[in-house]
Write a protein that holds these residues in place. Sequence first.
Motif, PDB file in Angstrom:
ATOM      1  N   UNK A 180     -50.701 -80.748  55.608  1.00  0.00           N
ATOM      2  CA  UNK A 180     -50.234 -82.023  55.052  1.00  0.00           C
ATOM      3  C   UNK A 180     -50.353 -82.123  53.527  1.00  0.00           C
ATOM      4  N   UNK A 235     -44.498 -73.658  49.929  1.00  0.00           N
ATOM      5  CA  UNK A 235     -45.403 -74.563  49.221  1.00  0.00           C
ATOM      6  C   UNK A 235     -46.410 -73.818  48.348  1.00  0.00           C
ATOM      7  N   UNK A 277     -38.643 -72.385  48.912  1.00  0.00           N
ATOM      8  CA  UNK A 277     -39.095 -73.428  49.827  1.00  0.00           C
ATOM      9  C   UNK A 277     -40.508 -73.172  50.337  1.00  0.00           C
ATOM     10  N   UNK A 290     -46.167 -79.996  49.029  1.00  0.00           N
ATOM     11  CA  UNK A 290     -45.748 -79.905  47.628  1.00  0.00           C
ATOM     12  C   UNK A 290     -46.362 -81.011  46.774  1.00  0.00           C
ATOM     13  N   UNK A 291     -47.603 -81.390  47.112  1.00  0.00           N
ATOM     14  CA  UNK A 291     -48.224 -82.503  46.390  1.00  0.00           C
ATOM     15  C   UNK A 291     -48.427 -82.197  44.904  1.00  0.00           C
ATOM     16  N   UNK A 292     -48.587 -80.921  44.563  1.00  0.00           N
ATOM     17  CA  UNK A 292     -48.753 -80.578  43.141  1.00  0.00           C
ATOM     18  C   UNK A 292     -47.375 -80.322  42.534  1.00  0.00           C
ATOM     19  N   UNK A 293     -47.013 -81.085  41.510  1.00  0.00           N
ATOM     20  CA  UNK A 293     -45.660 -80.934  40.960  1.00  0.00           C
ATOM     21  C   UNK A 293     -45.470 -79.623  40.195  1.00  0.00           C
ATOM     22  N   UNK A 294     -44.227 -79.220  40.114  1.00  0.00           N
ATOM     23  CA  UNK A 294     -43.872 -78.065  39.292  1.00  0.00           C
ATOM     24  C   UNK A 294     -44.318 -78.363  37.862  1.00  0.00           C
TER      25      UNK A 294
END
Lengths: 240, 491
Positions: free
Chosen positions: A214, A107, A105, A217-221
């Motif tokens: 803010x 980021x 969890x 997790x804007x960058x995806x796995x």
Amino acid sequence: MSINPGFAPSFSLDGRQVPFTAGQTIIQAAAAAGIYIPHLCYRPELKPHGSCKLCTVKVNGRQASSCTLQAQAGMVVESDTDELNDERRALLQMLFVEGNHFCPSCEKSGDCKLQATACELGMTSPHYDHFFPSRPVDASHPDVLLDFNRCILCSLCVRASRDIDGKSVFALSGRGIGSRLIVNARSGRLGDTDFSAADKAASVCPVGVILPKRRGFAVPIGERTYDAAPISVVALREGE
Amino acid sequence: MSYRLETAAHPENLRRVAIDPVSRVEGHGKVTILLDEQNRVQQVRLHIVEFRGFERFIQGRPYWEVPVMVQRLCGICPVSHHLAASKALDQIVGAHRLPPTAEKMRRLMHYGQILQSHALHFFHLCSPDLLFGFDSEVGRRNIVGVAEKYPETAKKGVLLRKFGQEVIRVTAGKRVHGTGSIPGGVNRALGVAERDALLADIYRIVAWSRDAVHMAKELHTSNPALYNSFGIFRSNMLSLVGSDDKGPGALDFYHGSLRARDEDGGILFDKVDCRRYDDYIEEEVKSWSYMKFPYLKALGKEHGWYKVGPLARVQNCERIPSAFAEAERREFVDYAGGTPMHAPLAYHWTRMIELLHAAETIKELLHDDDLLGGELVAQGERGFEGVGVIEAPRGTLFHHYRVDEDDLVTMCNLIVSTTHNNQAMNEAVRHVARRYLHGREITEGLLNHIEVAIRAFDPCLSCATHALGKMPLAAELVDAEGRVIHRLSSA
Ligand code: SF4
Ligand code: FES
């Protein structure tokens, strides 16, 4: 390969001849020759600090920090050995249990040098008992969050703020197990300093302490720094 | 609706049977039964130890971390928490309307979760009981037994679940603990190759889902004496119902407003904005259980409790917006004879109707190019409070947060599906105890009847999710002084 032992002084690293120029540390010369030595508190653009001990190598049979020791001709250096890697794994395990590192969890997961180094060295469990320290977050700054739970006391932010940003926003305080990162403000809060999200110190933290607010997790796995390549490759490619 | 058997008149002279499964992180359940000298059941309670500390744990954390962090709440349906939290936090970032790509990616993820969860529940956890009988030989009453006797059924169960997991992986980034949904939208669109791979399988998945409904229906209708009465109690029902743009009263797992019906199917309230949930729902604390007992405020504690989940949803809506599932819903409603069906075992039938609807919805979404790209995130005026409600596989799930000026969470309130069903499950267990255990020597087969009743609700308890017939269970007969006089273990 540009190694040419005939023209430059060199030392041996895990059996390979590595050339160096005067004043270069072992880790710098190794990186220039395309050899990765694990490290956490070292960044080429900042003065070395020699505190995390992850870059420890054996020089002529004795342990030394490769980020601080200058290369000398004829040295026999060992780095990628079972013995040293075992010790590095133990150091990493201690770093994991001293702080609160919950990778699933966090980021910074996928962009974190501690996690990536642990992966690189095949650390599969924290092994030791967790300390579960109680450390609050500092959200007083409008653009940057400090989550001290993950601080490994590498002092990169201290050096970046002092030596590059000219601000000295951060400092290490206390000793031994009582060491902690503090913010140079009477209130102790980042929001009361002249820190800016554009500062160098805002981008050097190897773990998830100094974070832009803010973004989360804007960058995806799959698209994070260490999703595509391990840290041994990324570090050399990015010159980190 | 009554509290009969909740509290015995003179517990001091009774013997106690505790059905106590080993705990795991999701929380665990335990059933205690008090018997008198003649083995007559005097008191039955289902206690659920819930992981309540979580709400405190979230306080003081930055809000953007929450949708990922809350997945640690439940190892069984993390995606539901991921999405409910995201929906609440959309309101914090002022995203009152998501871009089509974002909304559809989230829907796809959610319907994938429903598919995998319902398949797991029906095929892995329940089909052994349903196919072999509740007190059949323990050694065979598991998915391995099913695979031997009904290999096709077991295989379909495994592949349906796998497909659902794959949908989750490509939308969330990982099968478990993905990060796909973020406040205001999503962090990725679907790749063409990912879409095509799912499309290649989806027709088979829909067909198998139809078979699954037929199987559940067949089991139910061929043994009405059991299925229509086992553990039965009457209650109100609560669920989300889709917004009117899909046609009034349509089943919707991802978004909508709250509707409640009474036990006869009459509407108690409708079109209630989810953000006002606490005007309608109150939670009671009982001394003997860690898990709260929610009820509809207007009806009060004694009459206001309700059930959630497939049986409530399929009967709360007026239609299911996909053709095959809607036809199945009609058949179910006809079978029930125009009044609500309250039998707990009918959860299985309705759960499979929902599985079919999830498969059909996934099929429809996969044909929608909005999934492949476009705006991923919306933003607007910053808010400080948000409520996200979703229909999780097990029922309505509420996430409610307050966030301060510094972006940290100051308040978190969650009502999870299993909590809504707390009283309902207690009622079912009491009914079964009265009907099957009363006056008899307790055997493993009889205790399994209790489990079958609990399991019908698909609670997120370890006891309900131990597959392979290895549910670790111990029943103890304890005399008035608390001495164990007989011990029975099924593990
Ligand atoms: S905040 Fe980050 S950069 Fe600074 S000392 Fe801690 S770990 Fe190092
Ligand atoms: S990198 Fe050399 S001691 Fe940390």
